[in-house]
Design a protein around this motif. Structure first.
Motif, PDB file in Angstrom:
ATOM      1  N   TRP A   1       0.837  -1.201   0.000  1.00  0.00           N
ATOM      2  CA  TRP A   1       0.000   0.000   0.000  1.00  0.00           C
ATOM      3  C   TRP A   1       0.871   1.250   0.000  1.00  0.00           C
TER       4      TRP A   1
ATOM      5  N   ARG B   1       0.850   3.239  -3.599  1.00  0.00           N
ATOM      6  CA  ARG B   1       0.083   4.495  -3.637  1.00  0.00           C
ATOM      7  C   ARG B   1       1.000   5.631  -4.078  1.00  0.00           C
TER       8      ARG B   1
ATOM      9  N   HIS C   1     -11.081   7.630   1.793  1.00  0.00           N
ATOM     10  CA  HIS C   1     -12.035   6.825   1.013  1.00  0.00           C
ATOM     11  C   HIS C   1     -13.270   6.508   1.869  1.00  0.00           C
TER      12      HIS C   1
ATOM     13  N   VAL D   1      -9.513   0.645   1.004  1.00  0.00           N
ATOM     14  CA  VAL D   1      -8.208   0.660   1.676  1.00  0.00           C
ATOM     15  C   VAL D   1      -7.780  -0.705   2.228  1.00  0.00           C
TER      16      VAL D   1
ATOM     17  N   ASP E   1      -7.868   0.538  -4.107  1.00  0.00           N
ATOM     18  CA  ASP E   1      -8.174   1.473  -3.024  1.00  0.00           C
ATOM     19  C   ASP E   1      -9.653   1.478  -2.651  1.00  0.00           C
TER      20      ASP E   1
END
Ligand SMILES: [Zn+2]
Length: 529
Positions: A290, A294, A333, A351, A383
């Motif tokens: 992650w 990202r 999110h 997430v 995501d």
């Protein structure tokens, strides 16, 4: 008799030498020799490198399980002080996704802290927004991930391994393309770097970690070293590719390497305001993939809680949008929870399973006794779908867009023993429903719809949600309600308007997978402008 004994001894010695070079320490020594020897490596005090990089993101693809999305094209100028372990990298990253833009920034990393000068992400923390010029302290998660990746790629990795022989252990050969690579494990903290050596040259060929990916579960993440060139008597890998489960997601080419050029100490200085109280490198459950990926698409929120800016908010929260309709917000999110007579429907599982667990617990507390019966995923991007397993564990049916059910079947059949938020179990029998056009959930009181969007530029099979009685839509990544609207419709916003018309629905408001809520009329009014 004597002659036989002698040749027996010679044979033994030969076997011993062959075995010696295959011991973990023997493999490390051979690699160091191939790189130029201990003295040459130990003599390196500074490294200056320039290069280019390209990155791709597999889980932001247009088609679920399809071709990776091209993420960015970058140039960098990096400096390393071997004695202190400090590094500085000046980046120019031209992002292609989610929107074209260029971020020019500097990362300074020391053993204790990390610092970013400039803007490196759309997901800016409060500290970055409040700082003038923009700058922020790296989270402990990012610092830990950066440390790991710098060690993995370091020209001096083998020397470090030789100096810590107790942490170097035997490992099964890594086999790639029919070639067997003798391999060792190197343990650093709670991470293991698996180093596979080129059997022909003895040089390290591949450095692997076993990571967790929120879509595919247990994955391999490999650095492939190639194109070795000699710089001041030391062999340096000029091409560095990263493979995620065998697919190249990052490719770095060094264009210039200088060893032992003097570097002024202030090049590595982190301003006191960002150094004091900076988070230490995180340990334990670092969501490496992650944090790393990202950054590929320039959307990383540099926080020690992946879901929200831990320095700006106390956490996620529910906001009631209509009776029995809750928007889970407070982070980068969102999800939407809709109460039915006997059960709940949730839109999106963004997430991580940690965020999903929070939403599930909040939903259960708000609507006691009602299970989450359906998780509707607007689309397959990591995501917004990466927390789907926590819902599968709850027994929810996963509702997905046209053409994506097979993808999710494969995802849910994948083992996830390294998931930091959820213990591994068999989720392969999770019920998956594919929506071809529109699916209506009805309990005689309330109707809720999952609608496949028309002509959307974001993801094949993308869906919007609609709560009929509340006249509330839910859209992700094509419209982030609450922000300023452009002067005219773009392809993403057009798809919202066109879908509303094609589905024959009449929303008054939309909630977003990003952003907050907004009236629909101002968006609809842009049509024809
Ligand atoms: Zn998306």
């Amino acid at each position: 008799m004597k002659r036989i004994a002698l040749s027996f001894v010679v044979a033994l010695v030969t076997v011993a030498c062959a075995t010696m070079s295959q011991t973990p320490q023997g493999l490390v020594s051979r690699a160091i020799q191939a790189q130029g020897g201990v003295d040459a490596l130990a003599g390196i005090k500074t490294i200056a490198m320039k290069g280019t990089m390209k990155q791709w993101e597999p889980e932001q693809s247009m088609t679920a399980g399809g071709e990776m999305r091209f993420a960015n094209d970058a140039t960098f100028d990096a400096l390393y002080d071997i004695g202190t372990g400090a590094s500085r990298t000046d980046w120019v990253k031209k992002f292609a996704y989610p929107a074209p833009r260029t971020f020019t920034f500097t990362e300074i990393v020391t053993a204790e802290s990390g610092y970013v000068a400039g803007i490196d992400s759309n997901g800016r923390t409060k500290q970055s927004l409040d700082s003038n010029p923009p700058a922020h302290t790296m989270s402990g998660l990012r610092l830990a991930a950066t440390h790991r990746e710098m060690r993995r790629a370091s020209t001096l990795l083998l020397l470090e391994m030789q100096r810590n022989p107790d942490r170097v252990t035997a490992a099964p050969d890594v086999v790639v393309g029919g070639v067997s690579y003798p391999t060792v494990n190197y343990r650093v903290g709670d991470q293991t770097l698996t180093v596979a050596f080129d059997p022909a040259t003895g040089l390290p060929a591949r450095v692997r970690t076993l990571d967790y990916d929120n879509i595919w579960g247990d994955v391999t993440y490999d650095l492939l070293l190639s194109d070795w060139q000699t710089v001041d008597g030391v062999k340096v890998a000029m091409t560095r590719k990263f493979e995620l489960n065998g697919r190249t997601v990052s490719e770095m080419k060094l264009t210039e390497v200088k060893l032992n050029a003097p570097i002024a100490a202030d090049r590595f200085a982190i301003p006191a305001a960002f150094k004091d109280g900076a988070p230490k490198p995180a340990s334990g459950a670092v969501p490496y993939q992650w944090v790393i990926r990202r950054q590929f698409i320039g959307t990383y929120l540099d926080s020690d809680v992946p879901s929200y800016d831990a320095k700006a908010t106390t956490g996620l929260r529910l906001v009631e949008l209509a009776p029995g309709v809750q928007h889970a917000v407070g982070g980068s999110h969102n999800s939407l929870i809709v109460e039915m007579k006997d059960y709940l429907i949730v839109f999106d599982s963004p997430v991580s399973d940690a965020q999903s667990k929070w939403v599930i617990n909040a939903a259960k507390a708000k609507f006691p006794g009602k299970p989450v019966k359906y998780l509707v995923l607007t689309h397959h991007h990591m995501d917004h779908a990466g927390g789907l397993r926590a819902y599968a564990v709850e027994g929810a049916t996963i509702v997905v867009g046209k053409g994506t059910a097979d993808h999710y079947r494969r995802v849910l059949a994948s083992p996830f023993t390294r998931n930091p938020d959820l213990s591994s179990r068999d989720l392969s029998r999770t019920e998956i429903v594919e929506v071809v056009d529109k699916r209506t959930f009805s309990d005689g009181i309330r109707e809720v719809q999952a609608i496949v969007m028309v002509n959307n530029p974001h993801a094949d099979g993308l869906m919007m949600g609609y709560v009929v009685d509340a006249r509330l839509g839910f859209a992700t990544d094509v419209w982030s309600p609450g922000g300023a609207l452009p002067d005219k419709l773009n392809p993403a916003l057009s798809s919202v308007v066109n879908t509303v018309k094609a589905a024959g629905i009449s929303p008054t408001k939309f909630a977003g997978g990003h952003g907050s809520t907004a009236d629909y009329a101002p968006l609809a009014a842009l049509e024809g402008k």
